[in-house]
Design a protein around this motif. Sequence first.
Motif, PDB file in Angstrom:
ATOM      1  N   LEU A 246       0.831  -1.203   0.000  1.00 50.18           N
ATOM      2  CA  LEU A 246       0.000   0.000   0.000  1.00 50.18           C
ATOM      3  C   LEU A 246       0.866   1.253   0.000  1.00 50.18           C
ATOM      4  N   ASP A 249       2.241   1.809  -3.527  1.00 46.12           N
ATOM      5  CA  ASP A 249       1.253   2.105  -4.564  1.00 46.12           C
ATOM      6  C   ASP A 249       0.998   3.607  -4.602  1.00 46.12           C
ATOM      7  N   PRO A 291      -4.195   4.888   2.272  1.00 44.15           N
ATOM      8  CA  PRO A 291      -2.955   5.626   2.032  1.00 44.15           C
ATOM      9  C   PRO A 291      -3.176   7.127   2.128  1.00 44.15           C
TER      10      PRO A 291
END
Length: 729
Positions: A246, A249, A291
């Motif tokens: 995560l 990304d 995030p």
Amino acid sequence: MVNPAHPRASADGSTVPPDAGDGATFADPAESFAVAALEAMPGLVAVVDMDADAPLDQWTVAWMNPAGLAMSGYDRADLTQGRVSDWMGLDAAAPARRALAERRPFTQHTTVRRRDGFLYPAEVSMTPLGPVGDGGVRWLLTARDMSEDVETTAGALARAGADQRARLGLSLVARVSDILADTASNAPLGDIAALLMRRVVGWAAFYVDGPTLHEVDDLGGEPQRTRDLRRIAQLSPDVEDPVRDLLLDSRMRTIDIDTAVDPEPGTVTAELIALVRAAHDGADVIATVLPVLGRQRVLGLLAVTHREADPWAEGARDDDRNPDALAGDVTTVLELVARRVGMAMDNSYLYDREHRLAETLQRAMLPEQAEISGLDVWTYYSPNAEHAQVGGDWYDVLQSAGQTVGLVIGDVVGHDVEAAASMGQLRSVVRAYSAEFGDPGTVLERVDRLIAGMRIPRSASLVYAALTPLGDGAWDIAYSRAGHLPPLLVRGGDVRSLDGAGGALIGFGNRPRQTAHERAEPGDVLVFYTDGLVERRNRTMRDGVEALTRVCAAIDTPDAAGVGEELLLRLAEAPEDDVAVVIVRVPDPVGDEPRSWVSPRQRRWQMPVDPQTISRSRHALLRACQAWGIEDTAAAELVVSELVANAVMHGWGRVDLRLEDTGDGLRIEVEDGNPAPPVTRERHSGRVGGFGLHIIDRLADWGWRPTPGGKAVWARLRPQHSGRVRPTS
């Protein structure tokens, strides 16, 4: 003809059950019209009879229109054999029972059951038509299917609920924006997490990655040391680590982490699970992780746990928890919050990078001052905090060939990196010509010519002075000014302005520069400064210079650092511009004998991260202790040497040394750019170093605190090591 299924009127006008035989005629033409109208009614219309001796909920259906038969699913034969309450759903024990007993009209909302068992909402009305049979009552029953109304109402309520959720979500996001814009908030991320816990989730926290994953409450600056997660992922492609993925990304997505499941050891997911468990006192929960996106990468994580109740519902409790996934609209709000926080963090990191770049450039261009033989020199620079922590103010102390000492102070217009770059070019040019030419006027003439050819975009002012010893303890001061404020010469209580040899700004001198001379006697003080020390919005430059003159006239201290400290305390409490100060004091072997000096009881020095700083800090300590009447300085020298040595070895940026005479001891504080706390190592005979804090611990009480630029380590000498001996006046 009379329809056998229709009621007819009796001789007295009351309605009676229909005749069974065919071929009868209507008693009144109006009856034919009324019956036809009832037949055409779209809703359920029925005539029911209630016997006098039968229970109130047992009725006989005498007639029903075709639409009613279709709605009920029964035929006439079925209805005449059954009870109305079996399929109509009327509550005979409620207000309807009283209305039936009192033979008055009533309406009730109920649920009707079709013959096939299908239920639908309906509005049922009953109106008495008159007596029938032996004590019975005939009623007109109508029922309207309210399914569409209910669906319409439910849709309206759903839309209203969605609108309310949207308004609440937008108000929460707006509140988050207000928190991020509040410069007075010391922990904006902590405030946002608390807001989320009050409004939408059971628990929330923000995390960023550094050497390890850790919780943060403020935006702060960009971490100086972070792990290369992409490299770690390449080296361990088979290790399952959803939190690491995560972070790597660049999309907004959510993942659920069950803390009851043991993760792969050493992963970022394992670190997050440990943090979430600790926040929940070891209880296992399911956390949703989002995030915190910046412009190009993930800057952190928002972790939340869920509420059991609808967070938007009125009266929902703050302590409810739910292991299921969050509702879609709550997830949308959390995504918006994470994006807002991400942009704020990105802006903070960008400012921090610019700040560090500009300040590093500025510090690199300021001189690394060494000890000047025969002179007590103190320098100070502070950028304006409202700008990018960089500007065009600068100073230089030049140890030229022979015994001549060059002093330069100047100001380039502006408070940005371009101003600092122009200052760096100008400083290099002045250094080069001062090494070649001794006369200050000649130096400025050559600087004029070269700067005009270099086309430096910013104008600048400066003062260049060359100090040469005369052999009797006095010094000759040769100086030339290029549009700069004149330095001050302080002798006892008399203050003189060195306003000779004035000229235009650098680059605008189209005529020869002049050189003026003054003589500095032992005990005299020279004050070089930039306009940031005296200029304020609420007073003119002339008034500021007069205030500086009054302060200098009242100074009574035997060291340059004490003079500078007095000026900063009196004049630089709220600077509106960059401040640069150079204080030069000619030592007086006779006048500096120990006595009751009236001077500030604190000192500060700015020094480079250089091994020579350790020796210079000891000399600074000795001069301060002499001014304060502290004769036994052995313990203080050890402590300051160890503190400064640790800053030089393990820190970066700049070393700030601060001393304070508290009255019952000496307090020493050393600040550097490394935010890591000091670590006390176990003593071992085979280890080189690591004993400094143990030495300090034997002599002083000490501790440390974080600062915006790193950390500060302080030590206060215990009374038995303070070395205080009060001199006689």
